[in-house]
Design an enzyme around this catalytic site. Sequence first.
Site, PDB file in Angstrom:
ATOM      1  CE  LYS A  35      -4.480  -1.315   1.243  1.00  0.00           C
ATOM      2  NZ  LYS A  35      -4.518  -2.116   2.462  1.00  0.00           N
ATOM      3  CE  LYS A  36      -1.423   4.396  -4.626  1.00  0.00           C
ATOM      4  NZ  LYS A  36      -2.546   4.825  -5.300  1.00  0.00           N
ATOM      5  NE  ARG A  37      -2.581   6.714   4.178  1.00  0.00           N
ATOM      6  CZ  ARG A  37      -3.812   6.229   4.197  1.00  0.00           C
ATOM      7  NH1 ARG A  37      -4.142   5.300   5.051  1.00  0.00           N
ATOM      8  NH2 ARG A  37      -4.716   6.670   3.364  1.00  0.00           N
TER       9      ARG A  37
END
Length: 483
Positions: A252-254
């Site tokens: 995921k991006k985070r």
Amino acid sequence: MSVRVRFAPSPTGEIHIGNIRTAIFNWLFARSQQGTFILRIEDTDRERSTEEFREIIFRELDWLGLDVDEGIGSGGSQGPYQQMERLEIYREYARILEEKGKAYPCFCSPKELEAEKDKARQEGRDSVYSGKCRDLSGEKRARAREQKTPEALRLMNDERGDVVFSDIIRGEISFGGSTLDDFVLMKSDGSPTYNFACAIDDYTMEISHVIRGEDHISNTPKQLLIYMALGWEPPEFAHLPLILDKERKRMKKRSHSSEVYISGYRHQGYLPEAMLNYLALLGWSDREGEEILSREELISGFSLDRIKHSGAIFDREKLDWMNGVYIRNLPLSELRSRALPFLQQEQVNVKGSALDYLLLALQEKVSTFKEMAEMASSYAGPLQYEDQEKARQVFGQEQVDQVFKYLQEQLGGLEEITPEEAGKVLKETGKNLGVKGRLVFPTVRWALTGKGSGPDLNHIIAFMGTEECVRRLEKALEWREGE
Ligand code: GLU
């Protein structure tokens, strides 16, 4: 049937490696089948789409060498290739569907729809549209329009059975009819929903195979319903496995911000050909199980039936290994030009043959150009002993003074030196003094680099130059005497 595939990113941010892997698989498939690779910009999300992000898409495709056959700036007869320029096309098909009685206007307010959803949630049901506006009388419709009530267009979905399709990678996939409602095709602001625009575009652009991430599987039945409503033959579908991290969680991006965007790898000095090779192996494998594959080998070996359906694990160590292999395979001129921007970033200003010797020494040791530049900076900078205690110990050994003085004499007489000559001098030093190589090499390395290990010493001597080597040996001798 000629193969026509598309990469359809939304210009809403940096490109996720999962997306670029989708682009790579589409491109490889097109190239392996003498097909056409189309780039379609899906920019209907007006709030998040920007020109800058669109440029990023072009930049990254270009960096990886994924040449586009049809798209903005590449020509093609089925354009425009940017959705916001295709609004007329969607409106036309919306009109056709409405005329055929396959779509109907919906005047429900967002508040009403939200309330419906809440109710379904409370009752533990799937949230599907009630169909309230399905059978509005002509009079009611006219009134709502007169009152300028915002109006969306919904699919008249009379399909009650399961929607089934055969995915090239995953086999038969079936969606229960009860979960598929009269979903929205055109929003009240006059723009199409993703599913509507996608189906219309794929059909009108004559896409033969839709190859995209597994996260889009749930959209496929909706797109199939649109095809059915229009009486169209759908394309083939191939949904790619997700890319997972080492804990088998979705990247995921985070949680992996520096690792999820392709630009991050460019900035760290991964080679595009290594990235292409590595990403191509995320979910696909070569028939012979080869790992290092050139662009041509990837193209000739690629086939959709070798794509796995289980998640593909992103293994950073393997990528580093692979990038290292690619770096080591570069001829000197390429090594120089590719390393240069990274060296500049680290303010390494070594030039000419000294630079070549340094690069050749580091080429054997590094995984990325950033790492190379950082190492170069440490070798090109002032001498620092990584462990002073250890240095003192090393220099304090018997005969070290003889070795260093002898070397000083040998090197002092030369203006410059090649790695081969340096190698000879080192060997002769040991021989002429009757000292073991085991003593010569590590002590000289400590004196010249301040480190106990590192790249090939012959190249380091050639890179440093005789004068600097003599100076550093002198410094080591002073340390020894300081004891
Ligand atoms: N714009 C969509 C995305 O970026 C494309 C999905 C598709 O390939 O149909 O995920």
